[in-house]
Motif scaffolding. Sequence first.
Motif, PDB file in Angstrom:
ATOM      1  N   ASP A 159       0.775  -1.098   0.105  1.00 15.28           N
ATOM      2  CA  ASP A 159       0.046   0.024  -0.022  1.00 15.28           C
ATOM      3  C   ASP A 159       0.823   1.262  -0.021  1.00 15.28           C
ATOM      4  O   ASP A 159       0.677   2.300  -0.675  1.00 15.28           O
ATOM      5  N   GLN A 160       1.826   1.110   1.018  1.00 10.06           N
ATOM      6  CA  GLN A 160       2.646   2.276   0.770  1.00 10.06           C
ATOM      7  C   GLN A 160       3.996   2.082   0.092  1.00 10.06           C
ATOM      8  O   GLN A 160       4.393   0.861  -0.199  1.00 10.06           O
ATOM      9  N   GLU A 161       4.552   3.371  -0.243  1.00 11.38           N
ATOM     10  CA  GLU A 161       5.923   3.215  -1.043  1.00 11.38           C
ATOM     11  C   GLU A 161       6.962   2.718   0.066  1.00 11.38           C
ATOM     12  O   GLU A 161       7.416   3.532   0.916  1.00 11.38           O
ATOM     13  N   GLU A 162       7.612   1.626  -0.413  1.00  7.76           N
ATOM     14  CA  GLU A 162       8.581   1.228   0.932  1.00  7.76           C
ATOM     15  C   GLU A 162       9.964   1.236   0.036  1.00  7.76           C
ATOM     16  O   GLU A 162      10.137   1.085  -1.096  1.00  7.76           O
ATOM     17  N   GLU A 163      11.033   1.487   0.821  1.00  5.25           N
ATOM     18  CA  GLU A 163      12.145   1.550   0.396  1.00  5.25           C
ATOM     19  C   GLU A 163      13.019   0.434   0.287  1.00  5.25           C
ATOM     20  O   GLU A 163      13.130  -0.159   1.287  1.00  5.25           O
ATOM     21  N   ILE A 164      13.486  -0.163  -0.684  1.00  9.98           N
ATOM     22  CA  ILE A 164      14.100  -1.405  -0.924  1.00  9.98           C
ATOM     23  C   ILE A 164      15.525  -1.087  -0.831  1.00  9.98           C
ATOM     24  O   ILE A 164      16.032  -0.346  -1.260  1.00  9.98           O
ATOM     25  N   LYS A 165      16.197  -2.086   0.024  1.00 10.42           N
ATOM     26  CA  LYS A 165      17.592  -2.160  -0.030  1.00 10.42           C
ATOM     27  C   LYS A 165      18.231  -3.262  -1.030  1.00 10.42           C
ATOM     28  O   LYS A 165      17.811  -4.377  -0.879  1.00 10.42           O
ATOM     29  N   TYR A 166      18.972  -2.570  -1.905  1.00  7.67           N
ATOM     30  CA  TYR A 166      19.433  -3.172  -3.093  1.00  7.67           C
ATOM     31  C   TYR A 166      20.376  -4.481  -2.618  1.00  7.67           C
ATOM     32  O   TYR A 166      20.804  -5.408  -3.179  1.00  7.67           O
ATOM     33  N   PHE A 167      21.142  -4.119  -1.680  1.00  6.10           N
ATOM     34  CA  PHE A 167      22.524  -4.808  -1.132  1.00  6.10           C
ATOM     35  C   PHE A 167      22.122  -5.206   0.436  1.00  6.10           C
ATOM     36  O   PHE A 167      21.979  -4.184   1.296  1.00  6.10           O
ATOM     37  N   VAL A 168      22.230  -6.623   0.733  1.00  7.56           N
ATOM     38  CA  VAL A 168      22.047  -6.734   2.051  1.00  7.56           C
ATOM     39  C   VAL A 168      23.343  -7.406   2.595  1.00  7.56           C
ATOM     40  O   VAL A 168      23.680  -8.537   1.892  1.00  7.56           O
ATOM     41  N   ARG A 169      24.184  -7.012   3.618  1.00  8.08           N
ATOM     42  CA  ARG A 169      25.459  -7.601   4.066  1.00  8.08           C
ATOM     43  C   ARG A 169      25.184  -8.673   5.135  1.00  8.08           C
ATOM     44  O   ARG A 169      24.596  -8.333   6.395  1.00  8.08           O
ATOM     45  N   VAL A 170      25.600 -10.113   4.686  1.00  9.11           N
ATOM     46  CA  VAL A 170      25.432 -10.671   5.617  1.00  9.11           C
ATOM     47  C   VAL A 170      26.758 -11.811   5.640  1.00  9.11           C
ATOM     48  O   VAL A 170      26.968 -12.063   4.126  1.00  9.11           O
ATOM     49  N   ARG A 171      27.486 -11.889   6.484  1.00 13.58           N
ATOM     50  CA  ARG A 171      28.991 -12.735   6.538  1.00 13.58           C
ATOM     51  C   ARG A 171      29.703 -12.437   5.317  1.00 13.58           C
ATOM     52  O   ARG A 171      30.221 -13.134   4.851  1.00 13.58           O
ATOM     53  N   ASP A 172      29.769 -11.237   5.530  1.00  9.50           N
ATOM     54  CA  ASP A 172      30.981 -10.643   4.438  1.00  9.50           C
ATOM     55  C   ASP A 172      30.681 -10.547   2.834  1.00  9.50           C
ATOM     56  O   ASP A 172      31.534 -10.741   2.037  1.00  9.50           O
ATOM     57  N   THR A 173      29.400 -11.051   2.674  1.00 11.44           N
ATOM     58  CA  THR A 173      28.995 -10.956   1.352  1.00 11.44           C
ATOM     59  C   THR A 173      27.817 -10.071   1.181  1.00 11.44           C
ATOM     60  O   THR A 173      26.814 -10.161   2.016  1.00 11.44           O
ATOM     61  N   ASP A 174      27.581  -9.507   0.001  1.00  8.40           N
ATOM     62  CA  ASP A 174      26.733  -8.646  -0.613  1.00  8.40           C
ATOM     63  C   ASP A 174      25.660  -9.404  -0.979  1.00  8.40           C
ATOM     64  O   ASP A 174      25.846 -10.002  -2.131  1.00  8.40           O
ATOM     65  N   LEU A 175      24.393  -9.500  -0.428  1.00  8.82           N
ATOM     66  CA  LEU A 175      23.140 -10.408  -1.218  1.00  8.82           C
ATOM     67  C   LEU A 175      22.346  -9.393  -1.836  1.00  8.82           C
ATOM     68  O   LEU A 175      22.260  -8.296  -1.645  1.00  8.82           O
ATOM     69  N   ASP A 176      21.657  -9.903  -2.965  1.00  8.45           N
ATOM     70  CA  ASP A 176      20.820  -9.164  -3.818  1.00  8.45           C
ATOM     71  C   ASP A 176      19.492  -8.922  -3.090  1.00  8.45           C
ATOM     72  O   ASP A 176      18.750  -9.868  -2.773  1.00  8.45           O
ATOM     73  N   GLY A 177      19.117  -7.752  -2.562  1.00  5.13           N
ATOM     74  CA  GLY A 177      17.866  -7.285  -2.056  1.00  5.13           C
ATOM     75  C   GLY A 177      16.686  -7.531  -2.743  1.00  5.13           C
ATOM     76  O   GLY A 177      15.577  -7.429  -1.955  1.00  5.13           O
ATOM     77  N   THR A 178      16.815  -7.637  -4.054  1.00  4.60           N
ATOM     78  CA  THR A 178      15.511  -7.619  -4.833  1.00  4.60           C
ATOM     79  C   THR A 178      15.092  -9.237  -5.003  1.00  4.60           C
ATOM     80  O   THR A 178      13.917  -9.505  -5.618  1.00  4.60           O
ATOM     81  N   LYS A 179      15.726 -10.075  -4.464  1.00  2.00           N
ATOM     82  CA  LYS A 179      15.461 -11.748  -4.573  1.00  2.00           C
ATOM     83  C   LYS A 179      14.898 -12.057  -3.349  1.00  2.00           C
ATOM     84  O   LYS A 179      14.665 -11.188  -2.242  1.00  2.00           O
ATOM     85  N   HIS A 238      10.045 -17.036   1.340  1.00  4.82           N
ATOM     86  CA  HIS A 238       9.520 -16.439  -0.184  1.00  4.82           C
ATOM     87  C   HIS A 238       9.529 -14.836   0.097  1.00  4.82           C
ATOM     88  O   HIS A 238       9.211 -14.063  -0.804  1.00  4.82           O
ATOM     89  N   ALA A 239       9.857 -14.188   1.367  1.00  8.84           N
ATOM     90  CA  ALA A 239       9.713 -12.819   1.339  1.00  8.84           C
ATOM     91  C   ALA A 239      11.083 -11.950   0.559  1.00  8.84           C
ATOM     92  O   ALA A 239      11.973 -12.790   0.375  1.00  8.84           O
ATOM     93  N   ILE A 240      10.804 -10.704   0.070  1.00 12.93           N
ATOM     94  CA  ILE A 240      11.898 -10.055  -0.615  1.00 12.93           C
ATOM     95  C   ILE A 240      13.031  -9.731   0.592  1.00 12.93           C
ATOM     96  O   ILE A 240      12.341  -8.915   1.549  1.00 12.93           O
ATOM     97  N   LEU A 241      14.155 -10.096   0.312  1.00 10.08           N
ATOM     98  CA  LEU A 241      15.236  -9.401   1.292  1.00 10.08           C
ATOM     99  C   LEU A 241      15.297  -8.057   1.769  1.00 10.08           C
ATOM    100  O   LEU A 241      15.480  -7.755   2.747  1.00 10.08           O
ATOM    101  N   GLY A 242      15.203  -7.506   0.612  1.00  9.00           N
ATOM    102  CA  GLY A 242      15.377  -6.030   0.568  1.00  9.00           C
ATOM    103  C   GLY A 242      14.393  -5.139   1.358  1.00  9.00           C
ATOM    104  O   GLY A 242      14.699  -4.059   1.802  1.00  9.00           O
ATOM    105  N   LEU A 243      13.011  -5.889   1.415  1.00 10.45           N
ATOM    106  CA  LEU A 243      11.983  -5.149   2.233  1.00 10.45           C
ATOM    107  C   LEU A 243      11.870  -5.524   3.631  1.00 10.45           C
ATOM    108  O   LEU A 243      10.783  -5.034   4.312  1.00 10.45           O
ATOM    109  N   MET A 244      12.774  -6.476   3.871  1.00 11.03           N
ATOM    110  CA  MET A 244      12.628  -6.825   5.366  1.00 11.03           C
ATOM    111  C   MET A 244      12.969  -5.869   6.391  1.00 11.03           C
ATOM    112  O   MET A 244      13.878  -5.059   6.102  1.00 11.03           O
ATOM    113  N   PRO A 245      12.320  -5.710   7.499  1.00 11.30           N
ATOM    114  CA  PRO A 245      12.695  -4.951   8.580  1.00 11.30           C
ATOM    115  C   PRO A 245      14.268  -5.276   9.127  1.00 11.30           C
ATOM    116  O   PRO A 245      14.544  -6.622   8.854  1.00 11.30           O
TER     117      PRO A 245
END
Length: 150
Positions: A2-22, A51-58
């Motif tokens: 409903d609202q416009e959420e800001e997506i994080k395109y890169f999420v850092r886990v264990r010294d690795t940048d993960l794709d936040g759009t997946k 199945h949630a999008i990683l970049g939209l997670m709190p």
Amino acid sequence: MDQEEEIKYFVRVRDTDLDGTKQVQIALTGINGVGRHAARIIAQQANVDSHAILGLMPDEEVERIREAVENYTATVPTWMLNRPVDIYTGKPRHLMASEVPLTLEEDINIMRKIRSYRGIRHETGQKVRGQRTKSTGRTGTTVGVKRKKN
């Protein structure tokens, strides 16, 4: 959404940048040493929707994923680990991220040092796992099939 959420395109886990759009279970496979099965188990342990999008997670859910990745070795049975017996400590480990290529290189150097068959094959640049070498795996100035001259 409903609202416009800001997506994080890169999420850092264990010294690795993960794709936040997946999805979480797909994005976690971006870590070296984590496959689809391990990624799903990590998501279950962190109590997040796989199945949630990683970049939209709190941020607190992402932090739970980080903790689940760090505690993966202690929470799964030894048959699910990629290194069930560590040659130095004798304890089970699961290698992830930058540990994977470093440990592989270390193991190859140990094989070279003790002059095992596999170590010698690694040194000479030949195939290690029993493949045939008559026609494939040729390097350098190897000549192919010779024809009869008329």
